[in-house]
Design an enzyme around this catalytic site. Structure first.
Site, mmCIF file in Angstrom:
data_model
loop_
_atom_site.group_PDB
_atom_site.id
_atom_site.type_symbol
_atom_site.label_atom_id
_atom_site.label_comp_id
_atom_site.label_asym_id
_atom_site.label_seq_id
_atom_site.Cartn_x
_atom_site.Cartn_y
_atom_site.Cartn_z
ATOM 1 N N GLN A 147 -4.863 -1.732 9.452
ATOM 2 C CA GLN A 147 -4.618 -3.034 8.836
ATOM 3 C C GLN A 147 -5.169 -4.141 9.743
ATOM 4 O O GLN A 147 -4.810 -4.234 10.912
ATOM 5 C CB GLN A 147 -3.109 -3.215 8.597
ATOM 6 C CG GLN A 147 -2.755 -4.482 7.842
ATOM 7 C CD GLN A 147 -3.314 -4.492 6.409
ATOM 8 O OE1 GLN A 147 -3.213 -3.523 5.675
ATOM 9 N NE2 GLN A 147 -3.909 -5.613 6.025
ATOM 10 N N LYS A 149 0.837 -1.207 0.000
ATOM 11 C CA LYS A 149 0.000 0.000 0.000
ATOM 12 C C LYS A 149 0.869 1.253 0.000
ATOM 13 O O LYS A 149 0.585 2.211 -0.716
ATOM 14 C CB LYS A 149 -0.956 -0.032 1.202
ATOM 15 C CG LYS A 149 -2.042 -1.084 1.030
ATOM 16 C CD LYS A 149 -2.822 -1.383 2.293
ATOM 17 C CE LYS A 149 -3.749 -2.574 2.053
ATOM 18 N NZ LYS A 149 -4.483 -3.015 3.244
ATOM 19 N N ASP A 158 -11.452 2.342 3.959
ATOM 20 C CA ASP A 158 -11.772 0.916 3.791
ATOM 21 C C ASP A 158 -13.281 0.690 3.670
ATOM 22 O O ASP A 158 -13.718 -0.389 3.283
ATOM 23 C CB ASP A 158 -11.244 0.110 4.998
ATOM 24 C CG ASP A 158 -9.956 -0.635 4.668
ATOM 25 O OD1 ASP A 158 -9.702 -0.877 3.462
ATOM 26 O OD2 ASP A 158 -9.225 -1.001 5.606
#
Ligand code: NDP
Length: 281
Positions: free
Chosen positions: A95, A51, A118
């Site tokens: 994460q 990422k 997200d």
């Protein structure tokens, strides 16, 4: 046909790069993504690295916030609140998975819905269900882009989703429904899975079961999106029997299908967060 996720993702990253250039030039501001990593889960370290690299390539500034595995729920919440207030941070990603002593849902709820790249915050999930503009979770959004950019029509088609998780199965089914497909969701209690999947013009498989879907479970000419990532004898394989299915349908490979699209959509969502921040300020 093989649906080349890597090539389509490269094209999207190029589009994002151009947009980032235009936005930073116009506003004089940098676009920032905070990536919160708790502990040192090896897979998470790899994903976070990917990422960060992808951000750098398109001109997004990434801030890696590495926190110790034994951090308390309160300290993590405080850190997220700091990021919520930080004007140089437009998107926040935590994460997953988190170490077991932490409550994942509570952590996600702490993220400002305006920075939730997200798309896992309950408010954004609610907006998705209601069909309102919002952050769309990266993997489901990537799946839709793959289908559309490969030239398949969704409207009016019979779509079948195997899997009903909150991060893939349910949101992708909603997105297909929004685009006017007739959608069926399958899971472990579905009777005669093959009879259902054979009806699909569009088949999305997110079960996490290596080669669950065989050629005789797929309609001739269908569009098959394989989300699964399974390690079998040291090799990555999907949930679809790729070698057999590709002879009768269009299918994504694993790796090189959905995976690259997920990271590309994260970049898109970060740009979306930045654009939204301009509207309110
Ligand atoms: P989950 O384990 O959360 O969900 C799996 C779903 O599949 C469940 O709903 C389960 O049903 C269903 N299922 C499992 N076995 C069968 C079966 N034999 N027949 C019918 N349904 C079945 O997985 P995720 O959604 O998180 O992930 C799915 C796969 O996608 C994994 O391999 C994961 O690694 C991969 N993945 C890939 C991403 C990418 O970027 N490429 C991103 C996210 C995930 P039930 O609800 O009844 O248990």
């Amino acid at each position: 046909m093989i649906i080349d996720g890597k090539a389509i993702a490269t094209q999207i990253r190029e589009e994002v790069k151009n947009k980032v250039r235009e936005l930073t030039f116009r506003t004089g501001k940098n676009i920032g993504l905070a990536v919160v990593l708790v502990g040192e889960n090896p897979a998470s370290l790899v994903y976070v690295g990917q990422k960060e690299k992808a951000c750098a390539e398109v001109g997004i500034t990434s801030f890696k916030i590495a926190l110790p595995a034994d951090i308390t729920q309160d300290s993590l919440a405080e850190k997220i609140e700091e990021l919520n207030e930080d004007p140089s941070v437009h998107g926040i990603l935590v994460q997953l998975p988190l170490p077991e002593h932490l409550n994942e849902s509570a952590v996600i709820e702490k993220i400002s819905p305006k920075k939730d790249v997200d798309g896992f915050h309950p408010l954004n999930i609610g907006r998705l269900v209601a069909g309102e503009e919002t952050f769309i979770p990266c993997t489901p959004q990537g799946i839709i882009e793959l289908i559309e950019r490969s030239g398949f029509t969704i409207e009016g088609q019979e779509a079948v989703v195997v899997g009903r998780s909150n991060i893939v199965g349910k949101p992708v089914a909603l997105l297909l429904l929004q685009r006017h497909a007739t959608v069926t969701i399958c899971h472990t209690r579905t009777r005669n899975l093959g009879a259902v999947t054979r009806r699909a013009d569009i088949l999305v498989v997110a079960a996490g079961r290596p080669r669950l879907v065989k050629a005789d479970m797929v309609k001739e000419g269908a569009c098959v999106i394989d989300v699964g990532i399974n390690r079998v004898e040291g090799k990555l394989v999907g949930d679809v029997d790729f070698e057999e299915v590709k002879k009768k349908a269009s299918v994504t490979p694993v790796p090189g299908g959905v995976g690259p699209m997920t990271v590309a959509m994260l970049l898109k969502n970060t740009v979306f967060a930045f654009e939204k921040s301009l509207e309110v300020s």
